[in-house]
Design a protein around this motif. Structure first.
Motif, PDB file in Angstrom:
ATOM      1  N   ASP A  42       0.819  -1.206   0.000  1.00  0.00           N
ATOM      2  CA  ASP A  42       0.000   0.000   0.000  1.00  0.00           C
ATOM      3  C   ASP A  42       0.862   1.268   0.000  1.00  0.00           C
ATOM      4  O   ASP A  42       0.373   2.353   0.238  1.00  0.00           O
ATOM      5  CB  ASP A  42      -0.974   0.000   1.176  1.00  0.00           C
ATOM      6  N   GLN A  43       2.136   1.114  -0.290  1.00  0.00           N
ATOM      7  CA  GLN A  43       3.048   2.254  -0.334  1.00  0.00           C
ATOM      8  C   GLN A  43       3.509   2.487  -1.775  1.00  0.00           C
ATOM      9  O   GLN A  43       4.200   1.644  -2.352  1.00  0.00           O
ATOM     10  CB  GLN A  43       4.272   2.001   0.538  1.00  0.00           C
ATOM     11  N   PRO A  44       3.143   3.624  -2.383  1.00  0.00           N
ATOM     12  CA  PRO A  44       3.588   3.913  -3.744  1.00  0.00           C
ATOM     13  C   PRO A  44       5.094   4.101  -3.854  1.00  0.00           C
ATOM     14  O   PRO A  44       5.640   4.073  -4.948  1.00  0.00           O
ATOM     15  CB  PRO A  44       2.869   5.211  -4.112  1.00  0.00           C
ATOM     16  N   SER A  45       5.771   4.260  -2.734  1.00  0.00           N
ATOM     17  CA  SER A  45       7.219   4.486  -2.760  1.00  0.00           C
ATOM     18  C   SER A  45       8.017   3.186  -2.762  1.00  0.00           C
ATOM     19  O   SER A  45       9.243   3.235  -2.813  1.00  0.00           O
ATOM     20  CB  SER A  45       7.631   5.332  -1.559  1.00  0.00           C
ATOM     21  N   LEU A  46       7.357   2.046  -2.741  1.00  0.00           N
ATOM     22  CA  LEU A  46       8.069   0.764  -2.739  1.00  0.00           C
ATOM     23  C   LEU A  46       8.883   0.623  -4.018  1.00  0.00           C
ATOM     24  O   LEU A  46       8.394   0.898  -5.112  1.00  0.00           O
ATOM     25  CB  LEU A  46       7.078  -0.397  -2.640  1.00  0.00           C
ATOM     26  N   SER A  47      10.131   0.212  -3.879  1.00  0.00           N
ATOM     27  CA  SER A  47      10.999   0.028  -5.044  1.00  0.00           C
ATOM     28  C   SER A  47      10.828  -1.361  -5.616  1.00  0.00           C
ATOM     29  O   SER A  47      10.792  -2.346  -4.884  1.00  0.00           O
ATOM     30  CB  SER A  47      12.460   0.234  -4.651  1.00  0.00           C
ATOM     31  N   VAL A  48      10.718  -1.429  -6.942  1.00  0.00           N
ATOM     32  CA  VAL A  48      10.639  -2.712  -7.637  1.00  0.00           C
ATOM     33  C   VAL A  48      11.851  -2.846  -8.537  1.00  0.00           C
ATOM     34  O   VAL A  48      12.499  -1.859  -8.896  1.00  0.00           O
ATOM     35  CB  VAL A  48       9.333  -2.829  -8.464  1.00  0.00           C
ATOM     36  N   LYS A  49      12.172  -4.082  -8.879  1.00  0.00           N
ATOM     37  CA  LYS A  49      13.344  -4.349  -9.710  1.00  0.00           C
ATOM     38  C   LYS A  49      12.988  -5.402 -10.752  1.00  0.00           C
ATOM     39  O   LYS A  49      11.962  -6.076 -10.630  1.00  0.00           O
ATOM     40  CB  LYS A  49      14.494  -4.833  -8.838  1.00  0.00           C
ATOM     41  N   PRO A  50      13.783  -5.551 -11.786  1.00  0.00           N
ATOM     42  CA  PRO A  50      13.522  -6.601 -12.769  1.00  0.00           C
ATOM     43  C   PRO A  50      13.485  -7.973 -12.091  1.00  0.00           C
ATOM     44  O   PRO A  50      14.288  -8.273 -11.209  1.00  0.00           O
ATOM     45  CB  PRO A  50      14.702  -6.489 -13.734  1.00  0.00           C
ATOM     46  N   GLY A  51      12.518  -8.775 -12.484  1.00  0.00           N
ATOM     47  CA  GLY A  51      12.327 -10.095 -11.890  1.00  0.00           C
ATOM     48  C   GLY A  51      11.147 -10.137 -10.936  1.00  0.00           C
ATOM     49  O   GLY A  51      10.613 -11.201 -10.657  1.00  0.00           O
ATOM     50  N   ASP A  52      10.722  -8.989 -10.411  1.00  0.00           N
ATOM     51  CA  ASP A  52       9.548  -8.952  -9.538  1.00  0.00           C
ATOM     52  C   ASP A  52       8.294  -9.262 -10.347  1.00  0.00           C
ATOM     53  O   ASP A  52       8.187  -8.889 -11.514  1.00  0.00           O
ATOM     54  CB  ASP A  52       9.387  -7.576  -8.885  1.00  0.00           C
ATOM     55  N   VAL A  53       7.339  -9.919  -9.705  1.00  0.00           N
ATOM     56  CA  VAL A  53       6.065 -10.251 -10.343  1.00  0.00           C
ATOM     57  C   VAL A  53       4.972  -9.417  -9.686  1.00  0.00           C
ATOM     58  O   VAL A  53       4.804  -9.449  -8.472  1.00  0.00           O
ATOM     59  CB  VAL A  53       5.741 -11.757 -10.216  1.00  0.00           C
ATOM     60  N   LEU A  54       4.251  -8.661 -10.512  1.00  0.00           N
ATOM     61  CA  LEU A  54       3.166  -7.815 -10.029  1.00  0.00           C
ATOM     62  C   LEU A  54       1.830  -8.450 -10.358  1.00  0.00           C
ATOM     63  O   LEU A  54       1.627  -8.928 -11.468  1.00  0.00           O
ATOM     64  CB  LEU A  54       3.218  -6.434 -10.687  1.00  0.00           C
ATOM     65  N   THR A  55       0.932  -8.449  -9.389  1.00  0.00           N
ATOM     66  CA  THR A  55      -0.443  -8.869  -9.615  1.00  0.00           C
ATOM     67  C   THR A  55      -1.292  -7.623  -9.417  1.00  0.00           C
ATOM     68  O   THR A  55      -1.351  -7.068  -8.313  1.00  0.00           O
ATOM     69  CB  THR A  55      -0.866  -9.969  -8.637  1.00  0.00           C
ATOM     70  N   ILE A  56      -1.940  -7.185 -10.494  1.00  0.00           N
ATOM     71  CA  ILE A  56      -2.665  -5.925 -10.496  1.00  0.00           C
ATOM     72  C   ILE A  56      -4.138  -6.208 -10.721  1.00  0.00           C
ATOM     73  O   ILE A  56      -4.500  -6.816 -11.734  1.00  0.00           O
ATOM     74  CB  ILE A  56      -2.128  -4.999 -11.605  1.00  0.00           C
ATOM     75  N   SER A  57      -4.986  -5.791  -9.781  1.00  0.00           N
ATOM     76  CA  SER A  57      -6.424  -6.017  -9.949  1.00  0.00           C
ATOM     77  C   SER A  57      -7.060  -4.740 -10.474  1.00  0.00           C
ATOM     78  O   SER A  57      -7.255  -3.776  -9.747  1.00  0.00           O
ATOM     79  CB  SER A  57      -7.064  -6.458  -8.632  1.00  0.00           C
ATOM     80  N   LEU A  58      -7.349  -4.768 -11.761  1.00  0.00           N
ATOM     81  CA  LEU A  58      -8.034  -3.655 -12.394  1.00  0.00           C
ATOM     82  C   LEU A  58      -9.533  -3.850 -12.235  1.00  0.00           C
ATOM     83  O   LEU A  58      -9.984  -4.825 -11.632  1.00  0.00           O
ATOM     84  CB  LEU A  58      -7.646  -3.574 -13.875  1.00  0.00           C
ATOM     85  N   GLU A  59     -10.318  -2.960 -12.794  1.00  0.00           N
ATOM     86  CA  GLU A  59     -11.757  -2.973 -12.573  1.00  0.00           C
ATOM     87  C   GLU A  59     -12.408  -4.279 -13.037  1.00  0.00           C
ATOM     88  O   GLU A  59     -13.205  -4.862 -12.319  1.00  0.00           O
ATOM     89  CB  GLU A  59     -12.385  -1.795 -13.312  1.00  0.00           C
TER      90      GLU A  59
END
Length: 128
Positions: A42-59
């Motif tokens: 829940d923090q927009p400042s979290l750093s991500v790097k190549p290799g991370d997997v994002l799960t994004i729940s859109l509408e």
């Protein structure tokens, strides 16, 4: 120009063209709609790097993206698509079938014939 090793999640979502603005991306992340490596953030400042997997729940759908690169700007669509691999599973057959009463986008209003077919179908469900 070298790409950074890490990037804020809100900037990455903006650069990858998942969301229209960085402000919206920050609010979206703060709303708890994104998981990084299956951990809810829940923090927009979290750093991500190549290799991370994002799960994004859109509408109306869920995206699963693996970060390939961080990027340094919000470029054209082909450049944005090069920042990730789309791991989103294909929709199942049950998800492909529209619910009763739903029409294809852009199909316009139902005709009188269409309405009668829908009414007959709904009436047959009520009889069961």
């Amino acid at each position: 120009m070298n790409q950074p090793a890490r990037l804020r999640i809100d900037k990455w979502l903006f650069f990858a063209r998942v969301l229209k603005s960085r402000t919206l991306a920050g609010k979206f992340v703060a709303g708890g709609n994104v998981r990084v490596n299956s951990e809810k953030i829940d923090q927009p400042s979290l750093s991500v790097k190549p290799g991370d997997v994002l799960t994004i729940s859109l509408e109306r759908r869920i995206l699963v993206l693996r970060i390939v690169a961080c990027g340094h700007r919000r470029g054209p669509a082909p450049e944005a698509q090069a920042l990730y691999d789309d791991l989103t599973p294909a929709p199942s057959e049950t998800q492909k079938i529209n619910a009763v009463g739903q029409r294809e986008p852009g199909a316009g209003r139902p005709t009188k014939r269409d309405r009668r077919v829908i009414d007959r179908f709904l009436q047959s469900d009520a009889d069961d």
